[in-house]
Write a protein that holds these residues in place. Structure first.
Motif, PDB file in Angstrom:
ATOM      1  N   ILE A 175       0.819  -1.213   0.000  1.00  0.00           N
ATOM      2  CA  ILE A 175       0.000   0.000   0.000  1.00  0.00           C
ATOM      3  C   ILE A 175       0.851   1.261   0.000  1.00  0.00           C
ATOM      4  CG2 ILE A 175      -0.228   0.349   2.493  1.00  0.00           C
ATOM      5  CD1 ILE A 175      -3.081   0.444  -0.086  1.00  0.00           C
ATOM      6  N   SER A 176       2.070   1.183   0.508  1.00  0.00           N
ATOM      7  CA  SER A 176       2.917   2.386   0.549  1.00  0.00           C
ATOM      8  C   SER A 176       3.546   2.715  -0.795  1.00  0.00           C
ATOM      9  CB  SER A 176       4.026   2.203   1.593  1.00  0.00           C
ATOM     10  OG  SER A 176       4.868   1.126   1.244  1.00  0.00           O
ATOM     11  N   THR A 177       3.359   1.863  -1.784  1.00  0.00           N
ATOM     12  CA  THR A 177       3.957   2.093  -3.109  1.00  0.00           C
ATOM     13  C   THR A 177       2.920   2.412  -4.177  1.00  0.00           C
ATOM     14  OG1 THR A 177       3.873  -0.285  -3.626  1.00  0.00           O
ATOM     15  CG2 THR A 177       5.871   0.551  -2.544  1.00  0.00           C
ATOM     16  N   ILE A 178       1.670   2.589  -3.811  1.00  0.00           N
ATOM     17  CA  ILE A 178       0.645   2.853  -4.820  1.00  0.00           C
ATOM     18  C   ILE A 178       0.857   4.251  -5.401  1.00  0.00           C
ATOM     19  CG2 ILE A 178      -1.031   1.292  -3.760  1.00  0.00           C
ATOM     20  CD1 ILE A 178      -2.380   3.694  -2.475  1.00  0.00           C
ATOM     21  N   PRO A 179       0.536   4.454  -6.661  1.00  0.00           N
ATOM     22  CA  PRO A 179       0.763   5.771  -7.287  1.00  0.00           C
ATOM     23  C   PRO A 179      -0.146   6.867  -6.753  1.00  0.00           C
ATOM     24  CG  PRO A 179      -0.360   4.281  -8.816  1.00  0.00           C
ATOM     25  CD  PRO A 179       0.035   3.457  -7.635  1.00  0.00           C
ATOM     26  N   HIS A 180      -1.230   6.503  -6.090  1.00  0.00           N
ATOM     27  CA  HIS A 180      -2.144   7.525  -5.566  1.00  0.00           C
ATOM     28  C   HIS A 180      -1.469   8.412  -4.522  1.00  0.00           C
ATOM     29  CE1 HIS A 180      -4.559   4.119  -7.035  1.00  0.00           C
ATOM     30  NE2 HIS A 180      -5.528   5.003  -7.288  1.00  0.00           N
ATOM     31  N   LEU A 181      -0.426   7.873  -3.859  1.00  0.00           N
ATOM     32  CA  LEU A 181       0.247   8.649  -2.817  1.00  0.00           C
ATOM     33  C   LEU A 181       1.195   9.706  -3.391  1.00  0.00           C
ATOM     34  CD1 LEU A 181       1.058   5.785  -0.264  1.00  0.00           C
ATOM     35  CD2 LEU A 181      -0.772   7.481  -0.141  1.00  0.00           C
ATOM     36  N   LYS A 182       1.298   9.766  -4.685  1.00  0.00           N
ATOM     37  CA  LYS A 182       2.126  10.790  -5.336  1.00  0.00           C
ATOM     38  C   LYS A 182       1.284  11.757  -6.166  1.00  0.00           C
ATOM     39  CE  LYS A 182       6.089   7.639  -5.640  1.00  0.00           C
ATOM     40  NZ  LYS A 182       7.074   6.961  -6.536  1.00  0.00           N
ATOM     41  N   SER A 183       0.016  11.838  -5.839  1.00  0.00           N
ATOM     42  CA  SER A 183      -0.892  12.689  -6.603  1.00  0.00           C
ATOM     43  C   SER A 183      -0.679  14.159  -6.250  1.00  0.00           C
ATOM     44  CB  SER A 183      -2.346  12.279  -6.323  1.00  0.00           C
ATOM     45  OG  SER A 183      -2.638  12.444  -4.952  1.00  0.00           O
ATOM     46  N   ASP A 184      -1.145  15.024  -7.140  1.00  0.00           N
ATOM     47  CA  ASP A 184      -1.004  16.462  -6.929  1.00  0.00           C
ATOM     48  C   ASP A 184      -1.880  16.951  -5.767  1.00  0.00           C
ATOM     49  OD1 ASP A 184       0.745  16.548  -9.058  1.00  0.00           O
ATOM     50  OD2 ASP A 184      -0.823  17.029 -10.530  1.00  0.00           O
TER      51      ASP A 184
END
Length: 402
Positions: free
Chosen positions: A383-392
């Motif tokens: 879960i810590s690598t999902i791309p959602h955590l790098k969203s604007d």
């Protein structure tokens, strides 16, 4: 019945004239008593005694005087007057009036009153009604349980920046907790044990500052106490001594355990984030991904010294609200607001702190990445690598906190 009356009357007569019988005892003519001759239903009273009986029974009683009769009549009249007064008082006393529903609601505490009105106006569904047949969920008093947890967390709150003026700094605390996360994973203990360990450390250091050389001893001993409280099979003291490379001896751990429990007055029942997060996840009907992301965000708050003063209920609600935004699973609904007691505006400062922690970990702004590594495993759905955590949107929220 006749036999009973006859026997009782004869017994009363014998009791009444017992002195006469004693005075007029007559011996048998032979001088010896015939065997069973004097026993039976026959009367054993002599002729002299019978004359006394007849004379006493037939003797007329003297008539009472006129003064006594008048006194007795006055007493009867007084009692009748008193009874009439009592009856009048009972009749004149008004019947009790039952309070109306609005009067009853007016006597309730304001919080319960607002909660009842909000539930009626917003048509909030009772999410515990379907758990009646499951005794483990305690649906009859689950709401009272969480109200009690909120009261406890207010009484035992941790002060902000409680390490000021001590030899221990916030960075030292972060290093200690990161190391304890590794120890927790090594012993494969429950999640509650880790949260309780951090709570014990903060509350102990707040009330009893120690030298920085004893910080590791405090952390190990706090985990020992938490494991005894939460685990079925707690690690031994020798195991914790071994994990510190014997820098903390078993005697030192025992002594620190006594010290911590004495300072905390053996009170280890303060609520943790997981207690409230599970409740919020049920209210929000969370999926496994949503719940795991909320756990990751909550655990990042453990190493953040700036967040020690936020209550566990607010951290859990903010983590769930931020997870909803990140995964785009919906908004903070009135149902969530009703069951958590927090609006989205109340949660916004905590959500900004959590977003800042995610941004610092993802962009390498901090070297404390143990929790990110832990939640990057397949067991935690990576879960810590999902791309959602790098969203604007997450970046904007994190930058607004500084």
């Amino acid at each position: 019945m006749a036999q009973r009356v006859r026997a009782s009357s004869q017994h009363n007569a014998e009791n009444l004239f017992m002195p006469v019988q004693k005075a007029l005892r007559v011996k048998p003519a032979n001088g010896k008593r015939v065997v069973l001759g004097d026993l039976g239903n026959k009367s054993t009273i002599s002729q002299a005694a019978s004359k006394v009986l007849t004379s006493n029974v037939c003797k007329e009683k003297p008539k009472p005087s006129f003064a006594k009769v008048k006194k007795k009549c006055n007493q009867l009249q007084n009692t009748e007057v008193k009874e009439n007064v009592i009856v009048k008082q009972v009749k004149e006393k008004p019947l009790p009036r039952f309070p109306t529903s609005m009067e009853v609601m007016g006597r309730l505490p304001s919080e319960n009153l607002c909660q009842n009105f909000s539930q009626m106006l917003l048509n909030i569904e009772d999410l515990d009604a379907g758990d009646v047949h499951d005794a483990n969920l305690c649906c009859e008093y689950v709401k009272d349980v969480y109200i009690h947890l909120r009261e406890i967390e207010e009484k035992g709150a941790v002060k902000p920046m409680y390490l000021e003026g001590c030899q221990i700094t916030g960075n030292m605390r972060t290093i200690l907790i990161e190391w304890l996360v590794q120890v927790h994973s090594r012993f494969q203990m429950m999640q509650e044990t880790m949260y309780l360990t951090v709570g014990i450390i903060d509350r102990f250091l707040q009330a009893h500052p120690v030298h920085k050389s004893k910080l590791q001893l405090v952390g190990v001993t706090a985990m020992l106490i938490a494991s005894k409280y939460e685990e079925i099979f707690s690690p031994r003291i020798a195991d914790f001594s071994y994990i510190t490379d014997h820098s903390c001896t078993r005697a030192q751990i025992r002594e620190m355990e006594r010290c911590i429990l004495k300072v905390l007055s053996f009170n280890l029942s303060f609520p943790i984030v997981l207690h409230f997060l599970r409740r919020v996840a049920k209210v929000g009907d969370a999926s496994t991904q949503l719940y795991t992301l909320a756990k990751y965000l909550s655990e990042l708050s453990l190493i953040d010294y700036d967040m020690v003063h936020y209550p566990a209920s607010q951290v859990s609600a903010a983590a769930f609200a931020l997870a909803l935004k990140v995964l785009d699973f919906g908004e903070w609904t009135p149902t969530l607001q009703h069951y958590t007691g927090y609006t989205e505006d109340h949660l916004m400062p905590v959500m900004k702190h959590l977003a800042k922690n995610v941004l610092r970990v993802n962009e390498g702004m901090t070297k404390h990445t143990i929790i990110k590594t832990k939640y990057a495993s397949p067991k935690q759905m990576k879960i810590s690598t999902i791309p959602h955590l790098k969203s604007d949107s997450l970046r904007t929220l994190a930058e607004s906190s500084s």
